[in-house]
Design a protein around this motif. Structure first.
Motif, short mmCIF file in Angstrom:
data_model
loop_
_atom_site.label_atom_id
_atom_site.label_comp_id
_atom_site.label_asym_id
_atom_site.label_seq_id
_atom_site.Cartn_x
_atom_site.Cartn_y
_atom_site.Cartn_z
N LEU A 1 -5.43 8.76 0.15
CA LEU A 1 -5.79 7.35 0.30
C LEU A 1 -6.97 7.23 1.25
N ILE B 1 -7.82 0.40 1.55
CA ILE B 1 -7.02 -0.56 2.30
C ILE B 1 -7.84 -1.78 2.71
N THR C 1 -7.41 7.26 7.55
CA THR C 1 -6.93 6.04 6.89
C THR C 1 -6.02 5.24 7.81
N GLN C 2 -5.17 5.93 8.57
CA GLN C 2 -4.32 5.23 9.53
C GLN C 2 -5.16 4.43 10.53
N GLN D 1 8.51 4.69 7.31
CA GLN D 1 8.33 6.14 7.36
C GLN D 1 9.70 6.80 7.33
N ALA E 1 -0.34 8.91 5.05
CA ALA E 1 -1.78 8.66 5.02
C ALA E 1 -2.47 9.53 6.06
N ALA F 1 3.06 -1.20 4.29
CA ALA F 1 2.46 0.14 4.29
C ALA F 1 3.59 1.14 4.09
N ILE G 1 3.82 5.26 5.76
CA ILE G 1 2.52 5.25 6.44
C ILE G 1 2.15 6.61 7.01
N VAL H 1 0.86 -1.18 0.00
CA VAL H 1 0.00 0.00 0.00
C VAL H 1 0.90 1.22 0.00
N GLN H 2 0.83 2.02 -1.07
CA GLN H 2 1.59 3.26 -1.12
C GLN H 2 0.74 4.35 -0.49
N CYS H 3 1.09 4.75 0.72
CA CYS H 3 0.26 5.69 1.46
C CYS H 3 0.44 7.11 0.94
N THR H 4 -0.69 7.77 0.69
CA THR H 4 -0.73 9.15 0.22
C THR H 4 -1.85 9.87 0.98
#
Length: 316
Positions: free
Chosen positions: A81, A86, A125-126, A157, A121, A115, A118, A75-78
């Motif tokens: 997102l 997820i 989402t987190q 991170q 996000a 993740a 992370i 999962v590329q966190c942006t």
């Protein structure tokens, strides 16, 4: 100990040596980091990796996943997102002339979930990952879906590039068994990296263990004995974080559980059938560093959590 666990215990040293050998085909150096991630896998806990950009966090996670043959997702966190990206979402589709609901699983439905970044996000989402990380299940609407064992979240991170990031709340940080720092390679290791990735085709890893074997190793980890004296020593370390000068909030009982489990896993990785004090000391920093909240004055003076933990270990 059950007979099947005895058999897997006999094979464990060879399995771990093969895993390390496969990982070393792709990842140069970083032996302590590799060991700590394997500790997390054996203890059944999630791992948070932190380092400056370009030090191979994503490559390391993908390589370890490749040695296990487990279902892997990334999962590329942006910032944009969404939680459903997820966990998954419920779709409406036509069936025999009518309409029916079908749940489409998200990337969280894997054995190893990477993740990536992370902290990019959003908090909403987190938080969607909290239930999965703690309860190993996902609730969407009125339905709850169990996640297949084993289940790990390996999150990364960066400590820099903080613009557009959302620091993880303490509740979610506590869900991670370990927080692992990745440092820069030595000059010799960097030379090897340059040779390896500017010449021939990039190396690949082979699967070493199966899902069933990994589950057996996890159970075997819990069977590793530890003396009552070492248990009391570990609890004393964790309790000391709650009243130590310069600490705002100390570690919870979850840290005591994590310290014992991680030490058992490290002992097994080192080929021992008992926990030594060395295991507890080695695992104290990655277990506690993300669970200790410093006071404003400590942060102002540049005191780090690792310094506090080192001082506690010296005092006990």
């Amino acid at each position: 100990m059950r007979e099947d666990l005895i058999n897997i215990y006999k094979d464990a040293p060879a399995i771990f040596e093969t895993i390390r050998g496969e990982i070393s085909k792709v990842v140069v150096g970083q032996k302590p980091v590799v060991e700590q991630i394997l500790v997390g896998l054996l203890a059944g806990g999630h791992v948070l990796l932190e380092s400056n950009p370009g030090l191979g966090k994503t490559l390391l996670v993908k390589t370890i996943a490749g040695t296990t043959g487990l279902k892997f997702s990334r999962v590329q966190c942006t910032p944009d997102l969404m939680p459903a990206d997820i966990t998954g979402t419920t779709l409406i589709e036509e069936v025999d002339g009518g309409k029916a609901f079908r749940f489409e699983e998200g990337p969280i439905f894997a054995n190893i979930v990477l993740a990536d970044e992370i902290n990019r996000a959003s908090p909403r989402t987190q938080s969607a990952m909290l239930e999965a990380m703690q309860e190993k299940q996902v609730t969407v609407g009125k339905n709850t879906y169990r996640l297949e064992e084993p289940f790990f979240v390996l999150a990364t991170q960066n400590p820099i590039e903080m613009e557009g990031t959302f620091p993880l709340p303490e509740a979610q940080l506590d869900r991670f068994l370990l927080k692992v720092f990745i440092d820069y390679p030595s000059s010799e290791e960097e030379h090897e990296i340059m040779e390896r990735y500017t010449g021939h085709a990039e190396p690949r890893v082979e699967r070493v263990i199966t899902r069933r074997e990994l589950l057996s190793l996890q159970q075997l980890t819990r069977e590793v004995p530890i003396s009552d004296d070492l248990k009391r020593w570990a609890i004393k370390v964790v309790i000391s974080t709650r009243s130590w000068e310069g600490v705002e909030y100390g570690a919870s009982p979850r840290a005591s559980i994590g310290l014992i489990l991680a030490s058992k896993a490290r002992a097994l990785l080192r080929g021992r059938d008992y926990v030594d004090k060395e295991d507890l000391v080695a695992m104290a920093h990655p277990i506690l560093r993300h669970r200790v909240i410093l006071t404003f004055d400590s942060e102002r003076r540049g005191v780090s959590c690792d310094q506090i933990i080192s001082d506690i270990l010296k005092s006990i």
